[in-house]
Design an enzyme around this catalytic site. Sequence first.
Site, PDB file in Angstrom:
ATOM      1  N   GLY A   1      78.922  76.044  62.997  1.00 39.78           N
ATOM      2  CA  GLY A   1      78.641  77.631  63.266  1.00 39.78           C
ATOM      3  C   GLY A   1      77.937  77.373  63.841  1.00 39.78           C
ATOM      4  O   GLY A   1      77.036  77.531  62.556  1.00 39.78           O
TER       5      GLY A   1
ATOM      6  N   HIS B   1      78.440  70.161  54.663  1.00 36.41           N
ATOM      7  CA  HIS B   1      78.968  70.275  56.537  1.00 36.41           C
ATOM      8  C   HIS B   1      78.320  71.571  56.808  1.00 36.41           C
ATOM      9  O   HIS B   1      78.108  72.491  55.677  1.00 36.41           O
ATOM     10  CB  HIS B   1      80.807  70.404  56.491  1.00 36.41           C
ATOM     11  CG  HIS B   1      80.498  69.055  56.642  1.00 36.41           C
ATOM     12  ND1 HIS B   1      81.936  68.284  57.565  1.00 36.41           N
ATOM     13  CD2 HIS B   1      81.338  67.773  55.715  1.00 36.41           C
ATOM     14  CE1 HIS B   1      82.111  67.098  57.259  1.00 36.41           C
ATOM     15  NE2 HIS B   1      81.475  66.707  55.802  1.00 36.41           N
TER      16      HIS B   1
ATOM     17  N   ASN C   1      75.848  67.504  57.205  1.00 37.99           N
ATOM     18  CA  ASN C   1      75.762  67.131  59.321  1.00 37.99           C
ATOM     19  C   ASN C   1      75.325  67.898  59.568  1.00 37.99           C
ATOM     20  O   ASN C   1      75.185  69.210  59.343  1.00 37.99           O
ATOM     21  CB  ASN C   1      77.498  68.202  58.854  1.00 37.99           C
ATOM     22  CG  ASN C   1      78.046  66.355  57.902  1.00 37.99           C
ATOM     23  OD1 ASN C   1      77.445  65.486  57.917  1.00 37.99           O
ATOM     24  ND2 ASN C   1      79.672  66.166  58.731  1.00 37.99           N
TER      25      ASN C   1
ATOM     26  N   ASP D   1      84.173  62.619  62.213  1.00 36.13           N
ATOM     27  CA  ASP D   1      83.831  63.580  61.333  1.00 36.13           C
ATOM     28  C   ASP D   1      85.079  64.034  61.389  1.00 36.13           C
ATOM     29  O   ASP D   1      85.811  64.571  62.348  1.00 36.13           O
ATOM     30  CB  ASP D   1      82.461  64.051  62.582  1.00 36.13           C
ATOM     31  CG  ASP D   1      81.989  65.287  61.678  1.00 36.13           C
ATOM     32  OD1 ASP D   1      82.552  66.272  60.549  1.00 36.13           O
ATOM     33  OD2 ASP D   1      81.840  66.444  62.103  1.00 36.13           O
TER      34      ASP D   1
HETATM   35  P1  13P Z   1      77.585  73.139  62.368  1.00 39.07           P
HETATM   36  O1  13P Z   1      77.535  73.298  63.240  1.00 39.07           O
HETATM   37  O2  13P Z   1      77.283  73.877  61.029  1.00 39.07           O
HETATM   38  O3  13P Z   1      75.848  72.605  62.098  1.00 39.07           O
HETATM   39  O4  13P Z   1      78.338  71.980  60.982  1.00 39.07           O
HETATM   40  C1  13P Z   1      78.115  69.990  61.461  1.00 39.07           C
HETATM   41  C2  13P Z   1      79.494  70.230  60.552  1.00 39.07           C
HETATM   42  O5  13P Z   1      79.548  70.012  59.326  1.00 39.07           O
HETATM   43  C3  13P Z   1      80.409  68.575  61.430  1.00 39.07           C
HETATM   44  O6  13P Z   1      80.996  68.418  60.349  1.00 39.07           O
HETATM   45  O1  G3H Z   2      82.380  70.524  62.005  1.00 36.90           O
HETATM   46  C1  G3H Z   2      82.723  70.193  62.977  1.00 36.90           C
HETATM   47  C2  G3H Z   2      81.998  69.729  64.270  1.00 36.90           C
HETATM   48  O2  G3H Z   2      80.762  70.728  64.470  1.00 36.90           O
HETATM   49  C3  G3H Z   2      82.564  69.479  65.479  1.00 36.90           C
HETATM   50  O3  G3H Z   2      82.755  70.570  66.053  1.00 36.90           O
HETATM   51  O4  G3H Z   2      85.437  70.101  66.547  1.00 36.90           O
HETATM   52  O5  G3H Z   2      83.688  71.219  68.015  1.00 36.90           O
HETATM   53  O6  G3H Z   2      83.548  68.633  68.323  1.00 36.90           O
HETATM   54  P1  G3H Z   2      83.972  69.837  67.454  1.00 36.90           P
HETATM   55 ZN    ZN Z   3      82.377  69.466  59.194  1.00 36.78          ZN
END
Ligand code: 13P
Ligand code: G3H
Ligand code: ZN
Length: 284
Positions: free
Chosen positions: A181, A208, A230, A82
């Site tokens: 977030g 996302h 996601n 990711d």
């Molecule tokens: P959220 O944390 O908002 O669920 O987004 C997740 C994400 O896009 C990971 O790539």
């Molecule tokens: O898109 C971001 C994901 O929520 C991953 O978050 O980089 O804190 O692991 P992180």
């Molecule tokens: Zn993301």
Amino acid sequence: MTLVTGKELLAAAQKGNYAVGAFNCNNMEIVQAIIAAAEAENSPVIIQASQGAIKYAGLDYIVALVTTAAKNTRIPVCLHLDHGTDFQQVVRCIAKGFSSVMFDGSKLPLEENIAITKRIVEIASAVGVSTEAEIGKIAGTEDEVSVHEKEAMLTDPDEVKYFVENTGVDSLAVAIGTAHGQYKFEPKLDFDRLAKIRELVDIPIVMHGSSGVPDADVRKAISLGVRKVNIDTNIREAFVKGFKGAMEKNPQEIDPRKLLGPAREAMIEIVREKIRVFGSNGKA
Ligand code: 13P
Ligand code: G3H
Ligand code: ZN
């Protein structure tokens, strides 16, 4: 089963008009919860690890956890990187056994994003690994951005076709008003933009920042071509709620299993709910 590619899962989702959940993992309990939920819903699933997750758990641990999970289930499982922003990190993930990778060049000028995405697509496709890229910028909910700046960050439909044709990427993350977030206000998705993007390219679209997006909006986005959704924040919330609940029930508890077990149960529930919203239940 062995790991399957994202391309394979998203092609089936495209045919069936549903989306596959891509759930972020950071440790064993999260991986187990995602798999248990997918099994209970008989759903294909994408387990993804961010660079932060890899830094926290270690690349070998992430690969071992997810490949072990895949080996022990009849559910098709994809292991996806990711938001890989570093070329070498993306290649390391391919070499270590990921079945899908994202190169996130969204902060780069378009031509640079295209050039690196293209190189990654060449390497990944040579060894049967599928790819995701991003154009437009998906903000964090904590980012202070004006309405005008927000608009400027959204994916420009005019760039989409050019990007896809010049990279050969398998799936595309677009910025349509979601953010990573916990939302402070309900997000307003730009469905017209999504529909326009869909008209221009027929590869699977990735959404996302999907935690906190109302279910009806997620369903509408899926009806307009989103095939990968996601989710990270909702899993984090469930983990902490389950953990805290167990801690409050027994503040003297010192056995981590008695705290992590309820955390895992709470995550299973939220992942099952999401799978049903995405419509991938029964599609394994
Ligand atoms: P959220 O944390 O908002 O669920 O987004 C997740 C994400 O896009 C990971 O790539
Ligand atoms: O898109 C971001 C994901 O929520 C991953 O978050 O980089 O804190 O692991 P992180
Ligand atoms: Zn993301």
